[in-house]
Write a protein that holds these residues in place. Structure first.
Motif, PDB file in Angstrom:
ATOM      1  N   UNK A 141       0.846  -1.193   0.000  1.00 42.83           N
ATOM      2  CA  UNK A 141       0.000   0.000   0.000  1.00 42.83           C
ATOM      3  C   UNK A 141       0.883   1.245   0.000  1.00 42.83           C
TER       4      UNK A 141
ATOM      5  N   UNK B 148     -11.636  -1.072  -3.337  1.00 51.15           N
ATOM      6  CA  UNK B 148     -10.313  -1.471  -2.892  1.00 51.15           C
ATOM      7  C   UNK B 148      -9.820  -0.431  -1.886  1.00 51.15           C
TER       8      UNK B 148
ATOM      9  N   UNK C  98      -7.205   1.356  -1.514  1.00 50.65           N
ATOM     10  CA  UNK C  98      -6.632   2.608  -2.034  1.00 50.65           C
ATOM     11  C   UNK C  98      -7.705   3.518  -2.621  1.00 50.65           C
ATOM     12  N   UNK C  99      -8.807   2.947  -3.084  1.00 47.91           N
ATOM     13  CA  UNK C  99      -9.843   3.736  -3.749  1.00 47.91           C
ATOM     14  C   UNK C  99     -10.938   4.212  -2.791  1.00 47.91           C
TER      15      UNK C  99
END
Lengths: 431, 326
Positions: A198, A313, A315-316
């Motif tokens: 990440x 997800x 990160x989104x």
């Protein structure tokens, strides 16, 4: 109508009776009587909690939260005042918007809603917003922040610090160097980010901005408030600045006092917050700093998000978690149960100092005759579990669902009127 | 094992079982009729949120050679920008009656999230900079063909480790299989916390390949350096990268004659790998591609043959739909 709170322990001290009448504390001691009685045997009486950092999402994202639903969550959490952050849509960068938010708060009538004004127009970090107009408006704005974004430009930060001085206001900085931690950064940079792949959000991205800002506060002689401190390094900078006499205050969120970045292993975005959860060492340092007063206040960073903004997800997904309904319990678990703070200390960090920082009149005062009756009754020995049905926010993004928590808010009085009784919103007040 | 999400899902026995099954699958690639019946009637969807040619075609062939019905769904462009959540996309595709989803996504952890939402088997075909377990399996397969048992073998992985899902999965799987791994990268491309990984690390390509840093080398895996990292952010120029970390002809000479050179592709010739290395006798690059189909056949077979077949009522429902349609 007067209310007698019978047998409560102010700040966790000796049990006594407290009479509330006409919005104020009318008497303390024995031999009092009221039209109505709240049996508070065994309960701790604290001044109503004051949150310096709340996202109420209105105007703009009423599907995630409204001033009314956020106010209800605040009351259930023992709050009598919240500061509504400026990153709404449109941004709270004009007198019209901050006045509208304050008016919505008055209409809900559950807590005092104090709007935070933007530092820069549209939070763009380029030009100062109309700070003076907001400060002089009916909303009487005393905290200015681009929270969600960092005032990264040194010159703009310097000007903001200088400009707020006539209004007795503070600039509350979301410290995140956008070059060291850009918009994709979502995980504490360290072993966990490396393993999970990440994008890292290094502690130094916060620490370097705070170091710059305390020097700017010293240079300008202005009042700086540091939002959601998350690292041991930032604590050291603030400790140094305070020792030097710089006018700086700081807050920490409940989640940074309890949760660590190891929880990201399952990629569940309920743990995605900004700044990110940090390792155990930082959590320990934050607890120590709150206990010794280096960090002045607990502030929730209550950040409601609709499910569809989290069902992505990691990160989104959107940054942030709910905080208002669980803050006191989390502080009890992290600080009281561990012996770092007593209830007087909790009152100081969650009510007295935040009210002072936000210049909130009639809040965060001593529990004494004549004081405004903004009060909360807490069962210090309770063990309770937050169920989805108990969440009154429009959103459900809390990591505490189904988790046993200590210390439960039993009743909240706002300006002498109960907003919460028996752990529930008083009939007719639910939004 | 219900899904294959991480190389860490595989213990030694499970990994060896897949690699052995892959060897049997490999044989059919040389047959005239490359078709086995075991997944007849099963449906596999390649759900790719990120462009891919080799991984997608490899999974597609693997499914087809096992007689499954395979379709490719390209969901490129983040679902966020389309306003649809990842959950909606995953559930929508799964609702079509799918037995397995093979998912690639540009965000780390996305495939794990999908596995938490759907009822079918999920295979990770690469999630962001996190993992790519079938790549690690095909690399292990290739290495075993060249080296035999991997116990105590020393594998060097060089390149952009920070952003490499291939490196993460390989470190995990190679350790499970008993190999030693050394990662080589400039400090800017070495992941945070790598010191806690089960491997050694180095910034020095020559010392590592010559065996001076961490012992004799049995295999070398070169990783692709993404174009977008070459513009001065992580290292000054492609030229300097090639000089410092590229597998040049001179560095090739540091290696034993039988040391295989792997690359997951696509290769940047002249940057991380020279043509001498890519095309020389040590190169195992095309072996890796060939192994990819066999390994993915073994993975799909293993996951789908143990997963429950479609429920009876579903079959009945499908029959009814067919009747109506006729």
């Amino acid at each position: 109508m007067s209310i007698l709170i019978r047998g409560a322990r102010p700040l966790g001290g000796t049990a006594t009776d407290v009479l509330v009448d006409d919005g104020a504390i009318a008497g303390i001691g024995s031999g009092l009587s009221g039209d109505e009685v709240i049996d508070a045997g065994g309960l701790v009486l604290l001044p109503g909690l004051v949150d310096l950092h709340t996202h109420l999402r209105e105007p703009g994202r009423e599907d995630a939260e409204t001033v009314a639903t956020g106010s209800a969550a605040a009351a259930l959490g023992g709050y009598t005042a919240v500061h509504a952050m400026a990153n709404t849509d449109p941004v709270a960068d004009t007198a019209e918007i901050v006045t509208q938010v304050a008016r919505l708060g008055d209409r809900a009538g559950l807590v005092e809603v104090r709007p935070v004004g933007a530092v820069s127009k549209r939070l763009a970090g380029e030009e100062l917003a109309e700070i003076g107009t907001m400060a002089r408006s009916a909303a009487r704005v005393r905290i200015f922040s681009d929270d969600g974004r960092c005032v990264a430009d040194s010159r703009l930060m310097r000007r903001a610090l200088e400009y707020v001085k006539p209004f007795g206001a503070a600039v509350a900085q979301h410290a995140q160097d956008p070059r060291l931690a850009d918009g994709t950064a979502c995980c504490h940079e360290g072993e966990v980010s490396g393993r999970l792949g990440l994008p890292g959000w290094p502690g130094v991205a916060e620490e370097s901005v705070v170091a710059r800002d305390v020097m700017l506060a010293e240079h300008t002689g202005s009042r700086l408030h540091v939002c959601h401190v998350s690292t041991a390094g930032t604590v050291e900078v603030i400790r140094w600045a305070k020792a030097r006499g710089i006018d700086v205050t700081a807050e920490v969120t409940p989640h940074h006092l309890l949760l660590t970045c190891d929880l990201l292993a399952g990629y569940d975005p309920v743990f995605k917050v900004n700044p990110p959860l940090r390792p155990e060492e930082d959590v320990t340092a934050l607890r120590e700093a709150l206990a010794d007063g280096t960090i002045d206040a607990v502030a929730t960073d209550h950040a409601p998000h609709a499910d569809h903004d989290k069902d992505h997800a990691f990160a989104d997904a959107a940054f942030g978690m709910l905080g208002l309904q669980t803050a006191l319990a989390v502080v009890a678990e992290a600080l009281v149960a561990t012996g770092r703070l007593d209830w007087a200390g909790v009152a100081d960090r969650m009510s007295v100092r935040p009210a002072r920082i936000g210049r909130v009149a009639g809040q965060g005062g001593a529990i004494e005759v004549g004081a405004a009756a903004n009060l909360v009754l807490v069962d210090p020995d309770a063990s309770w579990t937050l169920e989805a049905a108990d969440v009154v926010s429009r959103s459900r993004n809390t990591p505490y669902l189904g988790r046993a928590l200590p210390a439960r808010v039993v009743a909240t009085l706002f300006r002498g009127r109960p907003t919460v009784r028996d752990g529930k919103l008083v009939n007719g007040l639910a939004p | 094992m219900r899904h294959l999400l991480s190389a860490a899902d595989l213990d030694r026995d499970e990994a060896l079982a897949i690699l052995d099954a892959a060897a049997r699958m490999h044989d059919i690639q040389n047959r005239e009729v490359k078709k086995l019946p075991p997944l007849r009637g099963r449906t596999i969807v390649n759900l790719f949120f990120e462009d891919s040619t080799r991984t997608r075609s490899s999974f597609e062939l693997a499914g087809k050679w096992l007689s499954a019905d395979v379709i490719n769904v390209s969901a490129k462009g983040s679902s966020v920008s389309k306003g649809e959540s990842l959950r909606d996309t995953a559930l929508t595709v799964a609702a079509m009656g799918v037995d397995a989803l093979v998912v690639r996504h540009n965000a780390s952890g996305a495939v794990q999230r999908v596995a938490g939402w759907v009822d079918c088997v999920v295979v990770n075909a690469g999630d962001g900079t996190h993992e790519h377990p079938t790549q690690a399996l095909l690399d292990a397969y290739t290495l075993r063909r060249r080296l035999g048992d991997l116990a105590d073998r020393h594998v060097v992985i060089a390149g952009d480790i920070t952003h490499s899902r291939v490196a993460r999965s390989n470190v995990l799987l190679l350790r499970t299989l008993g190999a030693r791994v050394t990662l080589v990268a400039p400090p800017t491309l070495m992941p945070s916390g790598v010191s806690s990984w089960p491997c050694t690390t180095s910034w020095d390509m020559d010392a590592t390949l010559s065996g001076k840093a961490h012992g004799d080398v049995d295999a070398v895996m070169m990783l692709r350096v993404q174009r977008e990292r070459m513009s001065g952010g992580y290292f000054p120029t492609a030229h300097e990268y090639a000089v410092e970390y590229g597998l040049s002809p001179a560095r090739l000479d540091l290696l034993g004659a039988d040391v295989p050179v792997l690359h997951p592709g696509p290769m940047n010739r002249g940057v991380e790998i020279s043509s001498a290395a890519a095309d020389g006798r040590r190169s195992a690059v095309l072996d890796q591609v060939q192994a990819g189909v066999a390994v993915r056949m073994a993975v799909l077979y293993r996951l789908l043959s143990s997963a429950a077949p479609p429920a009876a009522e579903d079959t009945a429902a499908r029959g009814a739909v067919q009747e109506v349609a006729e």
